[in-house]
Design a protein around this motif. Structure first.
Motif, PDB file in Angstrom:
ATOM      1  N   ASP A   1       0.885  -1.151  -0.023  1.00 40.70           N
ATOM      2  CA  ASP A   1       0.025  -0.013  -0.115  1.00 40.70           C
ATOM      3  C   ASP A   1       0.930   1.367  -0.097  1.00 40.70           C
ATOM      4  OD1 ASP A   1      -1.814   2.079   0.676  1.00 40.70           O
ATOM      5  OD2 ASP A   1      -3.289   0.589   1.194  1.00 40.70           O
ATOM      6  N   ASP A   2       0.755   2.388  -0.867  1.00 41.55           N
ATOM      7  CA  ASP A   2       1.486   3.362  -0.885  1.00 41.55           C
ATOM      8  C   ASP A   2       1.273   4.318   0.264  1.00 41.55           C
ATOM      9  OD1 ASP A   2      -1.193   3.863  -2.180  1.00 41.55           O
ATOM     10  OD2 ASP A   2      -0.448   5.722  -2.554  1.00 41.55           O
ATOM     11  N   ASP A   3       0.164   4.082   1.187  1.00 41.42           N
ATOM     12  CA  ASP A   3      -0.225   4.814   2.353  1.00 41.42           C
ATOM     13  C   ASP A   3       0.351   4.205   3.668  1.00 41.42           C
ATOM     14  OD1 ASP A   3      -1.282   5.976   4.420  1.00 41.42           O
ATOM     15  OD2 ASP A   3      -3.442   6.279   3.355  1.00 41.42           O
TER      16      ASP A   3
ATOM     17  N   SER B   1       5.888  -0.174  -0.258  1.00 40.09           N
ATOM     18  CA  SER B   1       5.085   1.059  -0.602  1.00 40.09           C
ATOM     19  C   SER B   1       4.587   0.806  -1.933  1.00 40.09           C
ATOM     20  CB  SER B   1       6.110   2.240  -0.269  1.00 40.09           C
ATOM     21  OG  SER B   1       7.267   1.826  -1.139  1.00 40.09           O
ATOM     22  N   SER B   2       5.018  -0.014  -2.692  1.00 38.54           N
ATOM     23  CA  SER B   2       4.514  -0.077  -4.308  1.00 38.54           C
ATOM     24  C   SER B   2       4.347  -1.575  -4.719  1.00 38.54           C
ATOM     25  CB  SER B   2       5.213   0.697  -5.038  1.00 38.54           C
ATOM     26  OG  SER B   2       6.689   0.212  -5.430  1.00 38.54           O
TER      27      SER B   2
ATOM     28  N   THR C   1      -9.170  -2.005  -1.025  1.00 40.42           N
ATOM     29  CA  THR C   1      -9.381  -0.749  -1.594  1.00 40.42           C
ATOM     30  C   THR C   1     -10.290   0.349  -0.659  1.00 40.42           C
ATOM     31  OG1 THR C   1      -9.813   0.406  -3.461  1.00 40.42           O
ATOM     32  CG2 THR C   1     -11.016  -1.313  -3.018  1.00 40.42           C
TER      33      THR C   1
ATOM     34  N   ARG D   1      -5.264   1.278  -5.882  1.00 41.24           N
ATOM     35  CA  ARG D   1      -5.043   2.393  -6.436  1.00 41.24           C
ATOM     36  C   ARG D   1      -3.573   2.677  -5.663  1.00 41.24           C
ATOM     37  NH1 ARG D   1     -10.328   6.305  -7.388  1.00 41.24           N
ATOM     38  NH2 ARG D   1     -11.474   4.785  -8.356  1.00 41.24           N
ATOM     39  N   MET D   2      -2.417   2.448  -6.703  1.00 38.73           N
ATOM     40  CA  MET D   2      -1.147   3.003  -6.257  1.00 38.73           C
ATOM     41  C   MET D   2      -0.409   3.385  -7.365  1.00 38.73           C
ATOM     42  SD  MET D   2      -0.066  -0.793  -3.931  1.00 38.73           S
ATOM     43  CE  MET D   2      -0.354  -1.735  -5.235  1.00 38.73           C
ATOM     44  N   PRO D   3       0.652   4.352  -7.065  1.00 34.51           N
ATOM     45  CA  PRO D   3       1.304   4.724  -8.491  1.00 34.51           C
ATOM     46  C   PRO D   3       2.312   3.745  -8.846  1.00 34.51           C
ATOM     47  CG  PRO D   3       1.458   6.210  -6.297  1.00 34.51           C
ATOM     48  CD  PRO D   3       0.787   4.739  -6.048  1.00 34.51           C
ATOM     49  N   GLY D   4       2.372   3.753 -10.197  1.00 39.36           N
ATOM     50  CA  GLY D   4       3.163   2.904 -10.995  1.00 39.36           C
ATOM     51  C   GLY D   4       2.434   1.550 -11.506  1.00 39.36           C
TER      52      GLY D   4
ATOM     53  N   SER E   1      -1.150  -0.694 -10.504  1.00 40.03           N
ATOM     54  CA  SER E   1      -2.073  -0.809  -9.674  1.00 40.03           C
ATOM     55  C   SER E   1      -2.274  -2.136  -9.022  1.00 40.03           C
ATOM     56  CB  SER E   1      -3.402  -0.619 -10.335  1.00 40.03           C
ATOM     57  OG  SER E   1      -3.783  -1.555 -11.236  1.00 40.03           O
TER      58      SER E   1
END
Length: 208
Positions: free
Chosen positions: A14-16, A38-39, A86, A60-63, A65
């Motif tokens: 999770d990016d959070d 983190s990703s 999610t 929903r994550m950068p780079g 999903s």
């Protein structure tokens, strides 16, 4: 909440950071081994091929999903069960996740007891899959030790043929068939013809 410690690693993706830390604290307090990422790319870089464990991944994550991660894990033949989490759930997303191989789909905020129960299911599934793979590998190793004639005899046994029929088919003596059969059973660690057949079926015997 009680968790089953199956000696596997729970990968939290999770990016959070707050989500990673919160889930990590909850699960580690139950005796589970945790790794946070983190990703999706960080997870993929650090996966070591272990068969026991599971992955908790945000969508929903950068780079990359969470859904793209599912596709990549499938491409890599990764056997670890995946649970998608999610904050932005909808029915089409949930359907796609399950169709892509996710074990389950949770919406944030996550019900801790329900998640732990599903993680336990995932660890049991991973353990069973790992044991199945280990069994197949052991049987494959036994099959590799067989001579060509022993493979022929194994095929004949699979076809339900008796020693006299096998001897006639191969143009060899009954005594020779008995020797090959004895060696076959010994190498395969089979105590009965039924046990031998079960092993060969498990190993996709038609490919030997």
């Amino acid at each position: 909440m009680n968790a089953i410690n199956e000696d596997g690693i729970i990968h939290i993706v999770d990016d959070d950071r707050a989500v990673r830390d919160g889930l990590g604290f909850m699960l580690s307090s139950l005796g589970l081994t945790i790794e946070t990422h983190s990703s999706a790319l960080d997870l993929l870089d650090r996966l070591d091929g272990a068969l026991i464990g599971c992955i908790l991944a945000d969508v929903r994550m950068p780079g990359m999903s969470g859904l793209e991660l599912l596709d990549e894990l499938k491409r890599r033949a990764c056997a670890l069960p995946v649970i998608i989490i999610t904050a932005h759930a909808d029915v089409p997303m949930a359907v796609r996740a399950i169709q892509s191989g996710a074990l389950d789909f949770f919406e944030k905020p996550v019900n801790g007891m329900a998640l732990v129960e599903r993680i336990n299911d995932a660890l049991k599934e991973a353990r069973a899959r790992a044991e199945d793979e280990a069994l197949k590998a052991a049987i494959a190793s036994r099959i590799e030790s067989l001579t060509g004639r022993e493979v022929d005899v194994a095929r004949a046994i699979m076809d339900g043929k008796q020693n006299k029929q096998i001897a006639a088919d191969f143009g060899i003596s009954l005594k020779t068939v008995e020797i090959h059969r004895h060696n076959l059973m010994t190498k395969m660690e089979a105590t009965t013809p039924a046990d031998l057949v079960r092993q060969l079926v498990t190993a996709n015997w038609d490919k030997i």
